[in-house]
Design a protein around this motif. Structure first.
Motif, mmCIF file in Angstrom:
data_model
loop_
_atom_site.group_PDB
_atom_site.id
_atom_site.type_symbol
_atom_site.label_atom_id
_atom_site.label_comp_id
_atom_site.label_asym_id
_atom_site.label_seq_id
_atom_site.Cartn_x
_atom_site.Cartn_y
_atom_site.Cartn_z
ATOM 1 N N GLY A 78 0.781 -1.230 0.000
ATOM 2 C CA GLY A 78 0.000 0.000 0.000
ATOM 3 C C GLY A 78 0.810 1.274 0.000
ATOM 4 N N THR A 79 2.143 1.175 0.066
ATOM 5 C CA THR A 79 2.980 2.374 0.092
ATOM 6 C C THR A 79 2.848 3.175 -1.194
ATOM 7 O OG1 THR A 79 4.563 1.226 1.503
ATOM 8 C CG2 THR A 79 5.328 3.214 0.413
ATOM 9 N N LEU A 80 2.750 2.484 -2.319
ATOM 10 C CA LEU A 80 2.666 3.174 -3.606
ATOM 11 C C LEU A 80 1.405 4.031 -3.688
ATOM 12 C CD1 LEU A 80 3.925 3.618 -6.376
ATOM 13 C CD2 LEU A 80 2.681 1.608 -7.188
ATOM 14 N N ASP A 81 0.291 3.527 -3.172
ATOM 15 C CA ASP A 81 -0.949 4.308 -3.188
ATOM 16 C C ASP A 81 -0.806 5.576 -2.366
ATOM 17 O OD1 ASP A 81 -2.252 2.434 -4.790
ATOM 18 O OD2 ASP A 81 -2.834 1.228 -3.058
ATOM 19 N N LEU A 82 -0.129 5.472 -1.216
ATOM 20 C CA LEU A 82 0.092 6.658 -0.388
ATOM 21 C C LEU A 82 0.993 7.670 -1.094
ATOM 22 C CD1 LEU A 82 0.606 5.005 3.129
ATOM 23 C CD2 LEU A 82 -1.412 6.216 2.288
ATOM 24 N N MET A 83 2.010 7.178 -1.794
ATOM 25 C CA MET A 83 2.897 8.079 -2.531
ATOM 26 C C MET A 83 2.144 8.818 -3.630
ATOM 27 S SD MET A 83 6.400 5.849 -2.935
ATOM 28 C CE MET A 83 7.436 5.452 -1.523
ATOM 29 N N LEU A 84 1.263 8.092 -4.323
ATOM 30 C CA LEU A 84 0.505 8.718 -5.400
ATOM 31 C C LEU A 84 -0.515 9.723 -4.880
ATOM 32 C CD1 LEU A 84 -0.070 5.604 -7.699
ATOM 33 C CD2 LEU A 84 1.536 7.483 -8.045
ATOM 34 N N LEU A 85 -0.927 9.583 -3.619
ATOM 35 C CA LEU A 85 -1.855 10.541 -3.019
ATOM 36 C C LEU A 85 -1.141 11.784 -2.491
ATOM 37 C CD1 LEU A 85 -4.234 8.138 -1.056
ATOM 38 C CD2 LEU A 85 -4.777 9.449 -3.124
ATOM 39 N N SER A 86 0.183 11.741 -2.411
ATOM 40 C CA SER A 86 0.948 12.878 -1.915
ATOM 41 C C SER A 86 1.036 13.960 -2.981
ATOM 42 C CB SER A 86 2.354 12.422 -1.501
ATOM 43 O OG SER A 86 3.114 12.073 -2.643
ATOM 44 N N ALA A 87 1.710 15.068 -2.623
ATOM 45 C CA ALA A 87 1.847 16.192 -3.558
ATOM 46 C C ALA A 87 2.932 15.965 -4.592
ATOM 47 C CB ALA A 87 2.164 17.475 -2.765
ATOM 48 N N MET A 88 3.627 14.859 -4.509
ATOM 49 C CA MET A 88 4.739 14.598 -5.420
ATOM 50 C C MET A 88 4.238 14.163 -6.788
ATOM 51 S SD MET A 88 7.884 11.937 -4.894
ATOM 52 C CE MET A 88 9.293 11.955 -6.003
ATOM 53 N N ASP A 89 4.831 14.727 -7.836
ATOM 54 C CA ASP A 89 4.521 14.314 -9.198
ATOM 55 C C ASP A 89 4.961 12.860 -9.388
ATOM 56 O OD1 ASP A 89 4.543 13.875 -12.006
ATOM 57 O OD2 ASP A 89 4.715 16.026 -12.349
ATOM 58 N N PRO A 90 4.097 12.001 -9.915
ATOM 59 C CA PRO A 90 4.492 10.594 -10.121
ATOM 60 C C PRO A 90 5.732 10.436 -10.999
ATOM 61 C CG PRO A 90 2.135 10.845 -10.392
ATOM 62 C CD PRO A 90 2.693 12.228 -10.262
ATOM 63 N N ALA A 91 5.976 11.393 -11.885
ATOM 64 C CA ALA A 91 7.172 11.310 -12.727
ATOM 65 C C ALA A 91 8.435 11.401 -11.882
ATOM 66 C CB ALA A 91 7.156 12.427 -13.773
ATOM 67 N N TRP A 92 8.439 12.286 -10.885
ATOM 68 C CA TRP A 92 9.601 12.406 -9.998
ATOM 69 C C TRP A 92 9.720 11.177 -9.108
ATOM 70 C CZ3 TRP A 92 13.251 15.592 -11.185
ATOM 71 C CH2 TRP A 92 12.959 16.773 -11.864
ATOM 72 N N LEU A 93 8.588 10.615 -8.735
ATOM 73 C CA LEU A 93 8.612 9.365 -7.972
ATOM 74 C C LEU A 93 9.267 8.261 -8.792
ATOM 75 C CD1 LEU A 93 7.742 7.414 -5.700
ATOM 76 C CD2 LEU A 93 5.506 7.266 -6.825
ATOM 77 N N ALA A 94 8.865 8.134 -10.066
ATOM 78 C CA ALA A 94 9.452 7.116 -10.940
ATOM 79 C C ALA A 94 10.943 7.361 -11.147
ATOM 80 C CB ALA A 94 8.723 7.107 -12.285
ATOM 81 N N LEU A 95 11.332 8.629 -11.321
ATOM 82 C CA LEU A 95 12.744 8.946 -11.527
ATOM 83 C C LEU A 95 13.567 8.625 -10.284
ATOM 84 C CD1 LEU A 95 14.790 10.130 -13.516
ATOM 85 C CD2 LEU A 95 14.288 12.395 -12.558
ATOM 86 N N ALA A 96 13.029 8.927 -9.098
ATOM 87 C CA ALA A 96 13.742 8.623 -7.856
ATOM 88 C C ALA A 96 13.917 7.120 -7.682
ATOM 89 C CB ALA A 96 12.991 9.217 -6.664
ATOM 90 N N LYS A 97 12.874 6.368 -7.980
ATOM 91 C CA LYS A 97 12.970 4.913 -7.847
ATOM 92 C C LYS A 97 13.948 4.330 -8.865
ATOM 93 C CE LYS A 97 8.755 3.451 -5.579
ATOM 94 N NZ LYS A 97 9.485 2.514 -4.721
ATOM 95 N N ALA A 98 13.926 4.853 -10.079
ATOM 96 C CA ALA A 98 14.862 4.379 -11.099
ATOM 97 C C ALA A 98 16.298 4.717 -10.719
ATOM 98 C CB ALA A 98 14.514 5.004 -12.448
#
Length: 221
Positions: A78-98
């Motif tokens: 469920g962590t991913l759902d919480l991240m997507l609900l945050s103010a962070m752009d999903p693109a930056w989330l994907a870039l950070a994970k990559a």
């Protein structure tokens, strides 16, 4: 940006808690390349001819082993759902994970490649070009994998599909990486394939994080 750095730091902590995966990935890279040298019968000419291709193919397979760790564990708890609900752009989330995935799984391959290349009879400038190609190519592979992992994040058994999505798109990177090292080993200029790998990386950085972000939003709905 602050949220992105926090995600990046958290990713490193998670990966190092799963240090067994890192050891397995590095061991797979080393042992698989060594097995090919045994199959070749230790003939120096044959080893040098195979060297770049073997190292690049095994590096690609090592990347595939690490790809399910990009989003699937976060989706399951469920962590991913919480991240997507945050103010962070999903693109930056994907870039950070990559970026975290490459630092943990891709960078060791780049650092080990000169030693493995030397065991295959590569020498001189080829031992410089080989890690340079991996340093340019493996981040692009990770970014490709990030898009594929985002598309399959909602699937319970998406590992096979993930590999099928990445392999055809990774083929040009693989070919240019091998070709640059072969040219260096034969004493020819390597600027053209290296520039192509750099172009692939810039294109991947410019487009793929946003494609992965859009995929994450689509799978979350």
């Amino acid at each position: 940006m602050r949220i992105g750095l926090a995600v990046l730091r958290n990713e490193f902590l998670i990966y190092f808690k799963k240090w067994v995966h890192i050891i397995i990935n590095i061991a797979f890279f080393i042992f698989s390349t060594s097995l090919f040298s045994l199959v070749a019968g230790l003939e120096q000419g044959l080893l040098a001819e195979w060297g770049a291709g073997v190292i690049w193919v095994v590096a690609l397979l090592s990347m595939l082993l690490a790809m399910p760790l990009l989003f699937q564990p976060d989706r399951e708890d469920g962590t991913l759902d919480l991240m997507l609900l945050s103010a962070m752009d999903p693109a930056w989330l994907a870039l950070a994970k990559a970026g975290a995935n490459w630092c943990v799984f891709g960078l060791p391959l780049v650092l080990l490649s000169p030693l493995l290349g030397a065991s295959y009879g590569l020498e001189g400038i080829a031992l410089v070009v080989l890690p340079a190609t991996l340093a340019l190519g493996t981040p692009a592979l990770i970014l490709l994998a990030t898009v594929a992992a985002a598309l399959t994040a909602g699937l319970r058994r998406g590992v096979g599909l993930l590999a099928l999505l990445v392999l055809p798109l990774a083929l040009p990177i693989l070919l240019f990486g091998v070709r640059a090292t072969e040219l260096a080993a034969d004493g020819f200029p390597t600027a053209a394939p290296l520039m192509m790998l750099g172009a692939f990386l810039l294109l991947a950085l410019g487009l793929l994080p946003w494609a992965a972000g859009a995929a994450l939003r689509a799978t979350a709905n």
